[in-house]
Write a protein that holds these residues in place. Structure first.
Motif, PDB file in Angstrom:
ATOM      1  N   UNK A 174       0.580  -1.208  -0.019  1.00  0.00           N
ATOM      2  CA  UNK A 174      -0.189  -0.019  -0.146  1.00  0.00           C
ATOM      3  C   UNK A 174       0.631   1.242  -0.082  1.00  0.00           C
ATOM      4  N   UNK A 175       2.055   1.166   0.744  1.00  0.00           N
ATOM      5  CA  UNK A 175       2.982   2.415   0.845  1.00  0.00           C
ATOM      6  C   UNK A 175       3.254   2.821  -0.600  1.00  0.00           C
ATOM      7  N   UNK A 176       3.500   1.851  -1.536  1.00  0.00           N
ATOM      8  CA  UNK A 176       4.124   2.058  -2.679  1.00  0.00           C
ATOM      9  C   UNK A 176       3.225   3.105  -3.552  1.00  0.00           C
ATOM     10  N   UNK A 177       1.991   3.346  -3.588  1.00  0.00           N
ATOM     11  CA  UNK A 177       1.137   4.041  -4.168  1.00  0.00           C
ATOM     12  C   UNK A 177       0.532   5.142  -3.299  1.00  0.00           C
ATOM     13  N   UNK A 178       0.800   5.239  -2.084  1.00  0.00           N
ATOM     14  CA  UNK A 178       0.310   6.175  -0.940  1.00  0.00           C
ATOM     15  C   UNK A 178       0.650   7.550  -1.307  1.00  0.00           C
ATOM     16  N   UNK A 179       0.002   8.582  -1.340  1.00  0.00           N
ATOM     17  CA  UNK A 179       0.450   9.900  -1.419  1.00  0.00           C
ATOM     18  C   UNK A 179       0.625  10.666   0.069  1.00  0.00           C
ATOM     19  N   UNK A 180      -0.280  10.158   0.752  1.00  0.00           N
ATOM     20  CA  UNK A 180      -0.394  10.546   2.400  1.00  0.00           C
ATOM     21  C   UNK A 180      -0.413   9.437   3.064  1.00  0.00           C
ATOM     22  N   UNK A 181       0.332   9.327   3.995  1.00  0.00           N
ATOM     23  CA  UNK A 181       0.920   8.039   4.780  1.00  0.00           C
ATOM     24  C   UNK A 181       0.289   8.223   6.113  1.00  0.00           C
ATOM     25  N   UNK A 182      -0.677   9.307   6.448  1.00  0.00           N
ATOM     26  CA  UNK A 182      -1.119   9.281   7.928  1.00  0.00           C
ATOM     27  C   UNK A 182      -1.988   8.005   8.153  1.00  0.00           C
ATOM     28  N   UNK A 183      -2.860   7.538   7.162  1.00  0.00           N
ATOM     29  CA  UNK A 183      -3.684   6.364   7.429  1.00  0.00           C
ATOM     30  C   UNK A 183      -3.254   5.202   6.939  1.00  0.00           C
ATOM     31  N   UNK A 184      -1.998   4.774   6.657  1.00  0.00           N
ATOM     32  CA  UNK A 184      -1.463   3.616   6.161  1.00  0.00           C
ATOM     33  C   UNK A 184      -1.500   2.431   6.971  1.00  0.00           C
ATOM     34  N   UNK A 185      -1.490   2.612   8.375  1.00  0.00           N
ATOM     35  CA  UNK A 185      -1.583   1.583   9.346  1.00  0.00           C
ATOM     36  C   UNK A 185      -3.064   1.041   9.396  1.00  0.00           C
ATOM     37  N   UNK A 186      -4.121   2.043   9.415  1.00  0.00           N
ATOM     38  CA  UNK A 186      -5.702   1.182   9.471  1.00  0.00           C
ATOM     39  C   UNK A 186      -5.887   0.577   8.281  1.00  0.00           C
ATOM     40  N   UNK A 187      -5.210   1.091   6.944  1.00  0.00           N
ATOM     41  CA  UNK A 187      -5.502   0.529   5.903  1.00  0.00           C
ATOM     42  C   UNK A 187      -4.838  -0.856   5.575  1.00  0.00           C
ATOM     43  N   UNK A 188      -3.597  -0.743   6.280  1.00  0.00           N
ATOM     44  CA  UNK A 188      -2.571  -2.039   6.336  1.00  0.00           C
ATOM     45  C   UNK A 188      -3.343  -3.042   7.139  1.00  0.00           C
ATOM     46  N   UNK A 189      -4.091  -2.765   8.102  1.00  0.00           N
ATOM     47  CA  UNK A 189      -4.754  -3.513   8.981  1.00  0.00           C
ATOM     48  C   UNK A 189      -5.809  -4.262   8.393  1.00  0.00           C
ATOM     49  N   UNK A 190      -6.656  -3.510   7.366  1.00  0.00           N
ATOM     50  CA  UNK A 190      -7.920  -3.805   6.708  1.00  0.00           C
ATOM     51  C   UNK A 190      -7.135  -4.890   5.746  1.00  0.00           C
ATOM     52  N   UNK A 191      -6.222  -4.378   4.816  1.00  0.00           N
ATOM     53  CA  UNK A 191      -5.775  -5.286   3.946  1.00  0.00           C
ATOM     54  C   UNK A 191      -5.352  -6.734   4.258  1.00  0.00           C
ATOM     55  N   UNK A 192      -4.687  -6.427   5.363  1.00  0.00           N
ATOM     56  CA  UNK A 192      -3.799  -7.729   5.977  1.00  0.00           C
ATOM     57  C   UNK A 192      -5.090  -8.795   6.472  1.00  0.00           C
TER      58      UNK A 192
END
Length: 338
Positions: A174-192
Motif C-alpha cells: 500500500x505504501x508504494x502508491x500512497x500519497x499521504x501516509x497518515x492512515x497507512x496503518x489502519x488501511x494495512x490492517x484492513x488489507x492484511x
C-alpha cells in the motif's frame, strides 16, 4: 517612481541587488480571500476536524464522528464545520438525520500542504528533515510490529511468522502508491485481515466469494464489489484488487460506492492483486486488466468489458453503474446452481 525591494548592495558585480517588483505580491482581493480562510482555520478544533476529515479512509466524515474530537455540544461542532464550509474548504451532504463532510473539490492539495507540510514545521521548527523522517519511520515500524502481534494472536490457524510477513507485505504494497501516509496503518490492517481471511478460507463451509480485478482498483472493480455486496445482501463475499493500484478511488466512484453500501465504502481503497485473493475466489472477474491475473485451477474466470468511470461524464458514470449492476445480477444466481 516604482517601489522596489532591495537587498544591500555589494561592490562585486556578481552580487548585484535583487529587485522584486511589488506587482508580484498578492493582489488585494486574493489577499483578502486568503486572510478569510486563514482566519477560519485559526481555531484548534477546526484544524482537528479538517485533519480528521482529510485522514478518513472513506474520504468523508459524519458529524457524529467529529463530535468525539472534543467535549462540546453538537451545535458547536456544526458551527465550526459551517465556518470551514463557508470559506470553501469543505463540502457537505445530508443523508437521513446526519450530515457528511468531505474536502471540497480542488482543495485537497492545499489541505494536504497545510496538514502534511506546515503543521509539522510549526510544531517542531528546529527539527532537521532527516530527523523527522527517521522518527516517522521508527514510529510507523512500531505500529506495524504491534499490528502484526495483534493479528498473529487472533489468527491461530497460521504460524506467527506467516502472519507477520503478511502484515509487512500489506503495508509495503500500500505504501508504494500512497500519497499521504497518515492512515497507512489502519488501511494495512484492513488489507492484511482480508488476506488472512483468504488464506484461512474453507471452501466447503465459507460463503461464495468473487474477486473483481481492474487496472487501478479505483473505479470499475470497486463499484462491482459494492454492488455485489448490496444485491446479494451480504450472502456473497466480494473483493476487489488492481494490477497497478492507484493512490485513491476516483471521487465520483467513491460517492457512488457510499450510496450503494455504506459498509462497503469503509473497505473501498485501492489494493494490489495477490495470489491468495485469486486462490480464495470462486470466480475472478477481470475488467480491463489484460493478462495480469494468473490462472488458478478450480477458479472460474469471466471478463467484463465495461467503461472506465474515470473518463466518464456523470451520465456515463450512471450508465456504467447500471451496466455493472446488470452483470452482477446475472452472476449471483450462478453461485447457487454450481
Amino acid at each position: 517612481m516604482t517601489d522596489i525591494a532591495l537587498t544591500p548592495a555589494a561592490p562585486d558585480e556578481d552580487c548585484l541587488p535583487q529587485v522584486t517588483p511589488i506587482s508580484t505580491a498578492l493582489g488585494q482581493e486574493v489577499a483578502a480571500t486568503l486572510a478569510g480562510t486563514l482566519k477560519a482555520l485559526a481555531d484548534p478544533l477546526r484544524l482537528r476536524m479538517l485533519s480528521a476529515i482529510a485522514a478518513d479512509p472513506r474520504g468523508e466524515s459524519c458529524v457524529c464522528d467529529l463530535a468525539d474530537l472534543a467535549d462540546v455540544s453538537q451545535p458547536t461542532v456544526s458551527h465550526h464545520l459551517k465556518v470551514l464550509r463557508t470559506v470553501g474548504l469543505l463540502d457537505s451532504e445530508r443523508r437521513g438525520t446526519w450530515v457528511w463532510y468531505s474536502i471540497a473539490p480542488g482543495k485537497s492539495d492545499a489541505v494536504a500542504a497545510l496538514l502534511e507540510g506546515f503543521a509539522p514545521a510549526a510544531v517542531a521548527p528546529s527539527m532537521e528533515p532527516e530527523t523527522t523522517a527517521a522518527a516517522e519511520l521508527e514510529s510507523m515500524d512500531e505500529h506495524i510490529e504491534r499490528l502484526a502481534a495483534d493479528l498473529a494472536n487472533a489468527t491461530s490457524q497460521l504460524p506467527r511468522d506467516t502472519v507477520t510477513s503478511i502484515v509487512r507485505e500489506s503495508y509495503t504494497a500500500l505504501a508504494r502508491s500512497a500519497k499521504i501516509t497518515r492512515y497507512l496503518v489502519p488501511l494495512s490492517e484492513r488489507f492484511a485481515r482480508q488476506r488472512l481471511a483468504d488464506l484461512t478460507r474453507n471452501r466447503a463451509t465459507a460463503p461464495p466469494q468473487v474477486l473483481f480485478v481492474c487496472v487501478a482498483n479505483a473505479g470499475r472493480s470497486q463499484l462491482a464489489a459494492a454492488l455485489t455486496r448490496s444485491l446479494s445482501e451480504g450472502r456473497v463475499v466480494a473483493r476487489s484488487a488492481g494490477s497497478t493500484p492507484a493512490a485513491g478511488i476516483h471521487p465520483h466512484v467513491r460517492d457512488l460506492v457510499a450510496e450503494i453500501d455504506r459498509e462497503a465504502a469503509d473497505e473501498a481503497f485501492p489494493k494490489p492483486l495477490t495470489d491468495d485473493a485469486i486462490r480464495a475466489a470462486d470466480v475472478v472477474v477481470t475488467m480491463g486488466c489484460g493478462d495480469a491475473c494468473p490462472v488458478v485451477p478450480g477458479v472460474r474466470y469471466e471478463d467484463w468489458a465495461v467503461g472506465d468511470p474515470a473518463l466518464a461524464s456523470p451520465e456515463g458514470l450512471a450508465a456504467i453503474r447500471d451496466d455493472i449492476a446488470t452483470r452482477v445480477s446475472r452472476l449471483l444466481p450462478t453461485f447457487t446452481t454450481e
